[in-house]
Design a protein around this motif. Structure first.
Motif, PDB file in Angstrom:
ATOM      1  N   HIS A  49      56.456 -75.154  53.562  1.00 49.21           N
ATOM      2  CA  HIS A  49      55.994 -75.815  52.341  1.00 49.21           C
ATOM      3  C   HIS A  49      54.668 -76.564  52.535  1.00 49.21           C
ATOM      4  O   HIS A  49      54.297 -77.380  51.692  1.00 49.21           O
ATOM      5  CB  HIS A  49      57.071 -76.751  51.770  1.00 49.21           C
ATOM      6  N   LYS A  50      53.965 -76.283  53.638  1.00 51.06           N
ATOM      7  CA  LYS A  50      52.585 -76.751  53.757  1.00 51.06           C
ATOM      8  C   LYS A  50      51.698 -75.828  52.922  1.00 51.06           C
ATOM      9  O   LYS A  50      51.932 -74.614  52.861  1.00 51.06           O
ATOM     10  CB  LYS A  50      52.131 -76.738  55.217  1.00 51.06           C
ATOM     11  N   VAL A  51      50.668 -76.379  52.320  1.00 52.80           N
ATOM     12  CA  VAL A  51      49.795 -75.604  51.437  1.00 52.80           C
ATOM     13  C   VAL A  51      48.562 -75.155  52.208  1.00 52.80           C
ATOM     14  O   VAL A  51      47.798 -75.981  52.717  1.00 52.80           O
ATOM     15  CB  VAL A  51      49.371 -76.420  50.200  1.00 52.80           C
ATOM     16  N   VAL A  52      48.380 -73.833  52.292  1.00 54.61           N
ATOM     17  CA  VAL A  52      47.283 -73.252  53.054  1.00 54.61           C
ATOM     18  C   VAL A  52      46.411 -72.424  52.119  1.00 54.61           C
ATOM     19  O   VAL A  52      46.900 -71.515  51.449  1.00 54.61           O
ATOM     20  CB  VAL A  52      47.800 -72.365  54.203  1.00 54.61           C
ATOM     21  N   LEU A  53      45.127 -72.738  52.086  1.00 50.06           N
ATOM     22  CA  LEU A  53      44.164 -71.998  51.275  1.00 50.06           C
ATOM     23  C   LEU A  53      43.336 -71.114  52.198  1.00 50.06           C
ATOM     24  O   LEU A  53      42.726 -71.604  53.149  1.00 50.06           O
ATOM     25  CB  LEU A  53      43.264 -72.972  50.515  1.00 50.06           C
ATOM     26  N   ILE A  54      43.308 -69.818  51.929  1.00 50.65           N
ATOM     27  CA  ILE A  54      42.604 -68.857  52.780  1.00 50.65           C
ATOM     28  C   ILE A  54      41.567 -68.108  51.954  1.00 50.65           C
ATOM     29  O   ILE A  54      41.904 -67.465  50.955  1.00 50.65           O
ATOM     30  CB  ILE A  54      43.582 -67.842  53.412  1.00 50.65           C
ATOM     31  N   ALA A  70      52.756 -66.933  56.031  1.00 52.35           N
ATOM     32  CA  ALA A  70      53.925 -66.644  55.195  1.00 52.35           C
ATOM     33  C   ALA A  70      55.201 -66.607  56.030  1.00 52.35           C
ATOM     34  O   ALA A  70      56.254 -67.110  55.607  1.00 52.35           O
ATOM     35  CB  ALA A  70      53.730 -65.311  54.471  1.00 52.35           C
ATOM     36  N   ARG A  71      55.122 -66.026  57.231  1.00 59.70           N
ATOM     37  CA  ARG A  71      56.291 -65.948  58.117  1.00 59.70           C
ATOM     38  C   ARG A  71      56.787 -67.334  58.518  1.00 59.70           C
ATOM     39  O   ARG A  71      57.952 -67.508  58.875  1.00 59.70           O
ATOM     40  CB  ARG A  71      55.952 -65.147  59.372  1.00 59.70           C
ATOM     41  N   ARG A  72      55.908 -68.307  58.437  1.00 58.35           N
ATOM     42  CA  ARG A  72      56.270 -69.680  58.795  1.00 58.35           C
ATOM     43  C   ARG A  72      56.623 -70.513  57.566  1.00 58.35           C
ATOM     44  O   ARG A  72      56.771 -71.731  57.670  1.00 58.35           O
ATOM     45  CB  ARG A  72      55.122 -70.320  59.577  1.00 58.35           C
ATOM     46  N   GLY A  73      56.738 -69.882  56.423  1.00 59.48           N
ATOM     47  CA  GLY A  73      57.205 -70.568  55.223  1.00 59.48           C
ATOM     48  C   GLY A  73      56.164 -71.381  54.489  1.00 59.48           C
ATOM     49  O   GLY A  73      56.511 -72.259  53.681  1.00 59.48           O
ATOM     50  N   ALA A  74      54.880 -71.108  54.723  1.00 65.53           N
ATOM     51  CA  ALA A  74      53.817 -71.880  54.067  1.00 65.53           C
ATOM     52  C   ALA A  74      53.611 -71.420  52.629  1.00 65.53           C
ATOM     53  O   ALA A  74      53.871 -70.267  52.271  1.00 65.53           O
ATOM     54  CB  ALA A  74      52.515 -71.743  54.839  1.00 65.53           C
ATOM     55  N   LEU A  75      53.155 -72.343  51.800  1.00 67.32           N
ATOM     56  CA  LEU A  75      52.722 -72.025  50.440  1.00 67.32           C
ATOM     57  C   LEU A  75      51.269 -71.593  50.507  1.00 67.32           C
ATOM     58  O   LEU A  75      50.453 -72.247  51.155  1.00 67.32           O
ATOM     59  CB  LEU A  75      52.870 -73.250  49.536  1.00 67.32           C
ATOM     60  N   LEU A  76      50.928 -70.499  49.827  1.00 65.70           N
ATOM     61  CA  LEU A  76      49.622 -69.893  50.019  1.00 65.70           C
ATOM     62  C   LEU A  76      48.780 -69.856  48.753  1.00 65.70           C
ATOM     63  O   LEU A  76      49.273 -69.545  47.662  1.00 65.70           O
ATOM     64  CB  LEU A  76      49.773 -68.462  50.542  1.00 65.70           C
ATOM     65  N   SER A  77      47.505 -70.172  48.930  1.00 71.53           N
ATOM     66  CA  SER A  77      46.506 -69.974  47.895  1.00 71.53           C
ATOM     67  C   SER A  77      45.493 -69.000  48.468  1.00 71.53           C
ATOM     68  O   SER A  77      44.784 -69.319  49.424  1.00 71.53           O
ATOM     69  CB  SER A  77      45.834 -71.300  47.522  1.00 71.53           C
ATOM     70  N   LEU A  78      45.442 -67.798  47.920  1.00 73.90           N
ATOM     71  CA  LEU A  78      44.618 -66.722  48.462  1.00 73.90           C
ATOM     72  C   LEU A  78      43.396 -66.494  47.583  1.00 73.90           C
ATOM     73  O   LEU A  78      43.524 -66.303  46.376  1.00 73.90           O
ATOM     74  CB  LEU A  78      45.431 -65.433  48.585  1.00 73.90           C
ATOM     75  N   VAL A  79      42.225 -66.500  48.213  1.00 77.10           N
ATOM     76  CA  VAL A  79      40.964 -66.391  47.481  1.00 77.10           C
ATOM     77  C   VAL A  79      40.183 -65.182  47.977  1.00 77.10           C
ATOM     78  O   VAL A  79      40.084 -64.948  49.186  1.00 77.10           O
ATOM     79  CB  VAL A  79      40.103 -67.662  47.679  1.00 77.10           C
ATOM     80  N   ASP A  80      39.645 -64.426  47.045  1.00 77.89           N
ATOM     81  CA  ASP A  80      38.773 -63.314  47.387  1.00 77.89           C
ATOM     82  C   ASP A  80      38.042 -62.878  46.126  1.00 77.89           C
ATOM     83  O   ASP A  80      38.526 -63.109  45.007  1.00 77.89           O
ATOM     84  CB  ASP A  80      39.566 -62.132  47.961  1.00 77.89           C
ATOM     85  N   ASP A 100      55.874 -69.452  47.635  1.00 77.51           N
ATOM     86  CA  ASP A 100      55.022 -69.320  46.442  1.00 77.51           C
ATOM     87  C   ASP A 100      53.605 -68.965  46.878  1.00 77.51           C
ATOM     88  O   ASP A 100      53.093 -69.501  47.861  1.00 77.51           O
ATOM     89  CB  ASP A 100      55.017 -70.617  45.633  1.00 77.51           C
ATOM     90  N   VAL A 101      53.000 -68.046  46.136  1.00 76.71           N
ATOM     91  CA  VAL A 101      51.633 -67.613  46.429  1.00 76.71           C
ATOM     92  C   VAL A 101      50.854 -67.557  45.128  1.00 76.71           C
ATOM     93  O   VAL A 101      51.313 -66.989  44.138  1.00 76.71           O
ATOM     94  CB  VAL A 101      51.601 -66.221  47.095  1.00 76.71           C
ATOM     95  N   THR A 102      49.669 -68.171  45.129  1.00 78.45           N
ATOM     96  CA  THR A 102      48.780 -68.050  43.977  1.00 78.45           C
ATOM     97  C   THR A 102      47.507 -67.359  44.423  1.00 78.45           C
ATOM     98  O   THR A 102      47.056 -67.533  45.555  1.00 78.45           O
ATOM     99  CB  THR A 102      48.461 -69.433  43.364  1.00 78.45           C
ATOM    100  N   ILE A 103      46.925 -66.547  43.553  1.00 79.45           N
ATOM    101  CA  ILE A 103      45.716 -65.812  43.905  1.00 79.45           C
ATOM    102  C   ILE A 103      44.584 -66.201  42.957  1.00 79.45           C
ATOM    103  O   ILE A 103      44.803 -66.464  41.778  1.00 79.45           O
ATOM    104  CB  ILE A 103      45.942 -64.289  43.873  1.00 79.45           C
ATOM    105  N   ILE A 104      43.372 -66.247  43.496  1.00 81.66           N
ATOM    106  CA  ILE A 104      42.214 -66.682  42.733  1.00 81.66           C
ATOM    107  C   ILE A 104      41.032 -65.770  43.047  1.00 81.66           C
ATOM    108  O   ILE A 104      40.703 -65.563  44.222  1.00 81.66           O
ATOM    109  CB  ILE A 104      41.820 -68.131  43.065  1.00 81.66           C
ATOM    110  N   SER A 105      40.390 -65.250  42.038  1.00 81.47           N
ATOM    111  CA  SER A 105      39.168 -64.482  42.214  1.00 81.47           C
ATOM    112  C   SER A 105      37.987 -65.450  42.213  1.00 81.47           C
ATOM    113  O   SER A 105      37.811 -66.225  41.273  1.00 81.47           O
ATOM    114  CB  SER A 105      39.002 -63.458  41.081  1.00 81.47           C
TER     115      SER A 105
END
Length: 323
Positions: A49-54, A70-80, A100-105
């Protein structure tokens, strides 16, 4: 002042050598003790549940980092900038354990886009614990292939350097609140450059310098891990090996192996990570024997000697003068 400068020129080199010789053994013993302590304690930061932005998460190292977190249970914000590819990465990350994963363009080279994806992440998850500055591009070309203004290469510095700077500046207030961490993906080429990639090399060197400075200014408020990979099995890595035949025999690290090493290193709170570790041996050669390194690189890349190339250098420099 001239006398002081002469004194420093004469006295400092042998004094520094003496201090380094005295300091080296105790420091190495201290490093070994720390390493043994880490092995015995075997503690790793809990990322659930740590929030990681990549950034740059649609492929390559960024994609594999998303899976490792993700394998470690982190919450993800993915940018590309390629949002369509982020969908598949997000789905797989969820299947691997991310709640939970959110994606951002977004285009990291634009400050307003960096503000937007950081704000989106914090608004969605309520916090930010780690920013991974991974987005990067490259173009291989020799000096003689440049056009008159070099504008085709500015995007490399915009994405590789300013993209990481902008994202970090936007994220720092939130990372201070969470006592979080910045991970920046530089390259071995940032301190051991090779031909055909001058602007890419420069952008990665700028990253190292900037984030080392930022680390000093921030102190312990935010951790910073600077990653300098060698050859990695990505599109960029394969493009690099094709430029010189001898590089095809150099072992390449898989992006998934590198991602695992990066996450573990960040969890340990490391300041630096170089993978594969054998690449570190190049650094003292570069510092202590620059002439040997220069000759060896020219030889392996099939470049002409300095004497034979002097006329070409003058000609190339003239061609690059602004009209």
């Amino acid at each position: 002042m001239a006398a002081i400068e002469k004194l420093l020129n004469v006295a400092l080199p042998p004094l520094s050598f003496l201090l380094l010789s005295t300091f080296m053994l105790p420091f190495l013993l201290f490093k070994i003790l720390l390493y043994v302590r880490k092995l015995v304690a075997h503690t790793e930061e809990n990322l659930e549940h740590k929030v990681v932005l990549i950034t740059g998460a649609a492929s390559g190292i960024g994609e594999q980092l998303a899976y490792a977190y993700a394998r470690r249970g982190a919450l993800l914000s993915l940018v590309d900038i390629r949002k369509n590819k982020l969908v598949a990465v997000a789905d797989k990350a969820k299947s691997l354990g991310s709640p939970d994963v959110t994606i951002i363009s977004a285009d990291v080279s634009k400050l307003q886009d960096c503000h937007r994806f950081v704000d989106h992440t914090v608004n969605h998850f309520g916090r930010l614990d780690c920013l991974v500055n991974n987005a990067g591009i490259a173009r291989t070309s020799r000096f003689k292939d440049w056009n008159n203004n070099g504008s085709e290469f500015t995007s490399i510095m915009d994405v590789n350097f300013w993209g990481s700077v902008y994202g970090s500046l936007c994220a720092i207030p939130h990372l201070k609140s969470s006592k979080g961490r910045i991970i920046v993906i530089s390259s071995t080429l940032g301190w051991f450059p090779i031909p055909n990639s001058s602007i890419y090399n420069a952008s990665k060197a700028a990253l190292i310098n900037y984030f080392e400075t930022l680390r000093m200014e921030l102190g312990k408020a935010i951790g910073i891990t600077i990653v300098t990979p060698g050859l990695v099995k990505t599109d960029l890595g394969f493009a690099t090996t094709h430029k010189a035949k001898f590089m095809g025999i150099i072992p390449m690290l898989s992006a998934s192996e590198l991602a695992e090493s990066i996450v573990k290193s960040a969890c340990r709170g490391d300041m630096y990570l170089t993978e594969p570790s054998w690449v570190k041996i190049l650094f003292p050669w570069k510092v202590l024997f620059p002439q040997v390194v220069d000759w060896a690189v020219r030889f392996f890349f099939g470049l002409p000697s300095k004497g034979n190339n002097s006329r070409n250098k003058v000609h190339s420099a003239t061609e690059l003068k602004p009209e």
